[in-house]
Structures are given as structure tokens and as C-alpha cells.
Design an enzyme around this catalytic site. Structure first.
Site, PDB file in Angstrom:
ATOM      1  N   HIS A   1    -122.121 -83.108  15.789  1.00 23.37           N
ATOM      2  CA  HIS A   1    -120.701 -82.759  15.892  1.00 23.37           C
ATOM      3  C   HIS A   1    -120.643 -81.228  15.853  1.00 23.37           C
ATOM      4  CE1 HIS A   1    -116.569 -84.090  15.803  1.00 23.37           C
ATOM      5  NE2 HIS A   1    -116.288 -83.340  14.745  1.00 23.37           N
TER       6      HIS A   1
ATOM      7  N   LYS B   1    -109.201 -83.925  20.513  1.00 23.31           N
ATOM      8  CA  LYS B   1    -109.304 -82.529  20.079  1.00 23.31           C
ATOM      9  C   LYS B   1    -110.687 -82.049  20.499  1.00 23.31           C
ATOM     10  CE  LYS B   1    -109.717 -80.807  15.358  1.00 23.31           C
ATOM     11  NZ  LYS B   1    -108.989 -80.612  14.095  1.00 23.31           N
TER      12      LYS B   1
ATOM     13  N   LYS C   1    -113.609 -79.142  20.308  1.00 24.79           N
ATOM     14  CA  LYS C   1    -114.052 -78.039  19.469  1.00 24.79           C
ATOM     15  C   LYS C   1    -114.590 -76.947  20.378  1.00 24.79           C
ATOM     16  CE  LYS C   1    -113.595 -79.522  15.171  1.00 24.79           C
ATOM     17  NZ  LYS C   1    -112.722 -78.826  14.217  1.00 24.79           N
TER      18      LYS C   1
ATOM     19  N   ASP D   1    -109.592 -76.931  18.932  1.00 25.73           N
ATOM     20  CA  ASP D   1    -109.722 -76.315  17.610  1.00 25.73           C
ATOM     21  C   ASP D   1    -110.781 -75.233  17.709  1.00 25.73           C
ATOM     22  OD1 ASP D   1    -109.806 -75.655  14.951  1.00 25.73           O
ATOM     23  OD2 ASP D   1    -110.227 -77.678  14.217  1.00 25.73           O
TER      24      ASP D   1
ATOM     25  N   GLU E   1    -105.629 -75.012  17.619  1.00 20.80           N
ATOM     26  CA  GLU E   1    -105.711 -75.021  16.151  1.00 20.80           C
ATOM     27  C   GLU E   1    -106.532 -73.833  15.671  1.00 20.80           C
ATOM     28  OE1 GLU E   1    -106.645 -78.987  14.832  1.00 20.80           O
ATOM     29  OE2 GLU E   1    -107.505 -78.294  12.961  1.00 20.80           O
TER      30      GLU E   1
ATOM     31  N   ASP F   1    -104.720 -74.341  10.204  1.00 24.18           N
ATOM     32  CA  ASP F   1    -105.559 -75.295   9.463  1.00 24.18           C
ATOM     33  C   ASP F   1    -106.195 -74.573   8.275  1.00 24.18           C
ATOM     34  OD1 ASP F   1    -107.382 -77.042   8.443  1.00 24.18           O
ATOM     35  OD2 ASP F   1    -108.548 -77.327  10.265  1.00 24.18           O
TER      36      ASP F   1
ATOM     37  N   LYS G   1    -104.382 -81.079   4.977  1.00 23.16           N
ATOM     38  CA  LYS G   1    -105.532 -81.843   4.481  1.00 23.16           C
ATOM     39  C   LYS G   1    -105.376 -82.013   2.978  1.00 23.16           C
ATOM     40  CE  LYS G   1    -108.648 -79.990   7.963  1.00 23.16           C
ATOM     41  NZ  LYS G   1    -109.724 -79.042   8.269  1.00 23.16           N
TER      42      LYS G   1
ATOM     43  N   GLU H   1    -105.604 -87.037  12.480  1.00 19.55           N
ATOM     44  CA  GLU H   1    -107.005 -87.080  12.941  1.00 19.55           C
ATOM     45  C   GLU H   1    -107.833 -87.804  11.878  1.00 19.55           C
ATOM     46  OE1 GLU H   1    -108.149 -82.942  13.401  1.00 19.55           O
ATOM     47  OE2 GLU H   1    -108.153 -82.620  11.239  1.00 19.55           O
TER      48      GLU H   1
HETATM   49  C1  MUC Z   1    -111.177 -79.068  11.383  1.00 17.51           C
HETATM   50  O1  MUC Z   1    -111.283 -77.857  11.344  1.00 17.51           O
HETATM   51  O2  MUC Z   1    -110.150 -79.506  11.836  1.00 17.51           O
HETATM   52  C2  MUC Z   1    -111.380 -82.096  11.672  1.00 17.51           C
HETATM   53  C3  MUC Z   1    -111.686 -82.837  12.764  1.00 17.51           C
HETATM   54  C4  MUC Z   1    -112.914 -82.376  13.236  1.00 17.51           C
HETATM   55  O3  MUC Z   1    -113.530 -82.780  14.202  1.00 17.51           O
HETATM   56  O4  MUC Z   1    -113.325 -81.352  12.478  1.00 17.51           O
HETATM   57  C5  MUC Z   1    -112.485 -81.246  11.371  1.00 17.51           C
HETATM   58  C6  MUC Z   1    -112.282 -79.903  10.847  1.00 17.51           C
HETATM   59 MG    MG Z   2    -109.273 -77.549  12.241  1.00 17.16          MG
END
Ligand code: MUC
Ligand code: MG
Length: 378
Positions: free
Chosen positions: A20, A165, A167, A196, A222, A247, A271, A325
């Protein structure tokens, strides 16, 4: 008055289904600190404290979460009244500065214990659920556009997720934008696509980035820049049409107030762990609601216990503009709950039963317990 007899912790190292990739690290394992509180009347409560990528995401590690609970929280709370959660939160905050994930794990177990003793859900203690199905995003983070598209198509077909989402932030900006555009082109009509950046961009990069993402048709970005630069986050929020979500900038009610006061973000990823527990997360939610800021239930990629705890709280929130999420258990190869959380029709469902509605299966966690001998926790 049920007294807190013992607070027990253990670390489980749970392999992920694939790498991931976040801007700061690549995860192949998720280490969760499981907490069990035993009360004098024989009742119990469970909690989870989980961070991301060792110490690369935040200032806590699985090891620090465990040692803070064992060394600094347990001695303060043991022998106290287990029903007095406000007093216990106050005692934790006075004796432990920072360390929100450790405090959240213990607080979760306190809510679970109280709710079980009363025969109600944790959501009931927060005023009761207003929904039992919550829209749930999935993160595409394999690092490869074709793999991500195949993953997205499969999840759409199985009606598991229609919010994705992505990354980004590790690669050159042009490569990142090309990656996002390829995915948007492939599945953008059937799904909401968000990104994000996990703080990876400078303000200058973020200006270019947001312009590009907006043109591609991405719905939301994000935490594009460093968590301390709330003023710069505001420039981006005001300067572009694309939604901007905070976040890492949100670390409980005080920081939420700072972001909300200037309306420096369009949306909050709330969170429970980063907020310092369910109670403080509820306060962050109230600040967003009062400021007209959209809400999204965020995750520290917790396993089933932490995910169930977040579900209990967010089921009580009437408007979740950006959904949730809360997919953590799916990132893990192995389930740790006796009864897994239910995901169907693009939603995650509030578990039934008292407390969190979640039980840890001792046999399922056995192979992943870090400390041997293994019998002390369960
Ligand atoms: C984050 O920064 O959002 C949440 C979902 C994901 O894939 O990573 C996390 C952390
Ligand atoms: Mg995030």
C-alpha cells in the site's frame, strides 16, 4: 460501580493484501495494538490503537502505543470507576500528553465495556445511530495504473466500492497527474475519484497539482501540503474549485478549531485515533458542522476493532458529505473478528450487538501475536 481491574495490551502484525503505497512509506504489514480492559464485575471492553507505516506517518509507533498504555495509562486508570468515562478521559489527558492513538485505544475499550454492561451499542451512548449503512471508499495504492484500474473495476462490479482514493505525491508531478488521468478516464464515470497527497507538496507544487487535478475531474484532494501550513491550505481552498480536505492537520478539537476558524478546508477527514478518542472526534465533528465544513470518516487503516469503533460514532452523524473510508479490514490478508464487518452495496454496515458489535477471535489472531508466550492477552 465496576472498577477497572486490568488493562491488557498486545501487538498483532497483520500482513496486507498488497503493498500500500503512500507518499511517506509503503506498507506491507499493519501492526495493531489490541487492548482489553477487565472490570471487577466480570465485564470486558476491547479497543485498538493503530498507526500507519511505523513512525513515518505520525509521532506514535505500535511499540510506543503499547508502552504508553502499559506504563503510563494503566497504572492511572486501574482501580478507577469504569463507568466514569469523562473522568477517565480527563485523567488520561492529564497524565499523558500527546499520544492520541494510545488514549483512543483505551477510551474505545471503556465505551465498549460500558455499552456492554448496559446492553446497548456504543452508537447508543452517542445518542443513537441515524443510519446503519455508510458509503465506503477504497484506496487504490498499488503504484501501477493498470493494477489500480483492474482493482477498481472488480470492486465496482462486486458493488463493494464506488468511491476511490488515489495515493499520490511520491512521483514526479507529471507522472502522478498522468496516473490519475488514466484512472479517471477508465472508471471516473461510475465512481467518485479523490486523491490523497499526504503532505508531499509545497504550496507551489500544490497550485500546479490542484489545477491539473481539477481539469482531470477529480472531486477532492486530501492534505496536499504539510500539516502545519493551515494558512497555505486556505490559499488552496479559496483558490480552486476542487474540494480540499484536511487530514493530518486535524489532531483533535483545538487544531480543528484553528482550521475551521479560517475555513481553511472544505472538508474534514475525522479519525477517532488522530482526534484522541471517540469523544474528541465527536467534538471535531461538531466544529465542522458549526463551521459548514463537510465531513468524511477517516481511517488509520485499523483492523476490525478500530473500524467498528469509528462506525459506531459515524453512524450517529446525520450528514456525511464525503462518506467514509472505513475499509481497513479489507487491506489485511486475515480477518481478526469472530464476525467480520459487513460490506455490500457500496456501503459498510453498522454491526449489531452490544458495545462495538465486534469480538476478537483468539484463534485468528494467534499466528500474528508479536509477543510469545501468547496466552497472556486472550
Ligand atoms: C490517510 O492519510 O488518509 C487512509 C486511507 C488510506 O489508504 O490511507 C489512510 C491514511
Ligand atoms: Mg489522508
Amino acid at each position: 460501580m465496576p472498577q477497572i481491574d486490568r488493562i491488557e495490551t498486545t501487538i498483532v502484525d497483520l500482513p496486507t493484501i498488497r503493498g500500500h503505497i503512500l507518499s511517506m512509506t509503503t506498507m506491507t504489514v499493519q501492526s495493531a495494538v489490541l487492548v482489553r480492559i477487565r472490570f471487577s464485575d466480570g465485564s470486558e471492553g476491547i479497543g485498538e490503537g493503530t498507526t500507519i507505516g511505523g513512525m513515518s506517518y505520525g509521532a506514535e509507533s505500535p511499540e510506543s502505543i503499547k508502552s504508553v498504555i502499559d506504563t503510563y495509562i494503566a497504572p492511572v486508570l486501574e482501580t478507577c470507576d469504569g463507568d466514569g468515562i469523562n473522568a477517565l478521559i480527563d485523567a488520561m489527558e492529564r497524565s499523558v500528553k500527546g499520544n492520541p492513538i494510545a488514549r483512543c485505544a483505551v477510551e474505545t475499550a471503556l465505551w465498549d465495556g460500558l455499552a456492554r454492561r448496559l446492553g446497548v451499542s456504543v452508537a447508543q451512548l452517542f445518542g443513537g445511530p441515524v443510519r446503519t449503512a455508510l458509503p465506503v471508499a477504497w484506496t487504490l495504492a498499488s503504484g501501477n495504473s493498470e493494477t489500480d484500474i483492474a482493482e477498481a473495476r472488480d470492486l465496482l462490479e462486486r458493488r463493494r466500492h464506488n468511491i476511490f482514493k488515489l495515493k499520490i505525491g511520491t512521483r514526479d508531478m507529471r507522472d502522478d497527474l498522468a496516473h490519475v488521468a488514466t484512472i479517471c478516464e477508465a472508471v471516473g464515470r461510475e465512481a467518485s475519484i479523490r486523491v490523497d497527497v499526504n503532505q508531499a507538496w509545497s504550496l507551489t507544487e500544490a497550485r500546479w497539482g490542484l489545477r491539473g487535478l481539477q481539469e482531470i475531474g477529480v472531486d477532492l484532494v486530501e492534505q496536499p501540503i504539510g500539516e502545519d501550513h493551515v494558512d497555505q491550505l486556505k490559499l488552496l481552498t479559496d483558490g480552486f474549485e476542487i474540494g480540499v480536505m484536511a487530514d493530518e492537520a486535524l489532531k483533535g478539537p483545538k487544531s480543528a478549531m484553528r482550521v475551521a476558524a479560517g475555513r481553511s478546508a472544505d472538508a474534514f477527514a475525522v479519525k477517532i485515533a488522530q482526534s484522541g478518542g471517540l469523544k474528541r472526534a465527536a467534538e471535531v465533528i461538531a466544529i465542522a458542522q458549526a463551521a459548514g465544513i463537510g465531513l468524511y470518516a477517516g481511517t488509520m487503516l485499523e483492523a476490525g476493532v478500530g473500524t467498528a469503533a469509528a462506525l459506531q460514532l459515524f453512524s450517529t452523524v446525520p450528514v456525511l458529505e464525503w462518506g467514509t473510508e472505513l475499509f481497513g479490514p479489507f487491506l489485511l490478508k486475515d480477518e481478526i473478528l469472530t464476525r467480520p464487518l459487513e460490506y455490500r452495496d457500496f456501503a459498510v454496515h453498522l454491526p449489531e450487538g452490544p458495545g462495538l458489535g465486534a469480538e476478537i477471535d483468539p484463534e485468528r489472531i494467534e499466528p500474528f501475536l508479536r509477543d510469545k508466550p501468547r496466552r497472556s492477552y486472550m
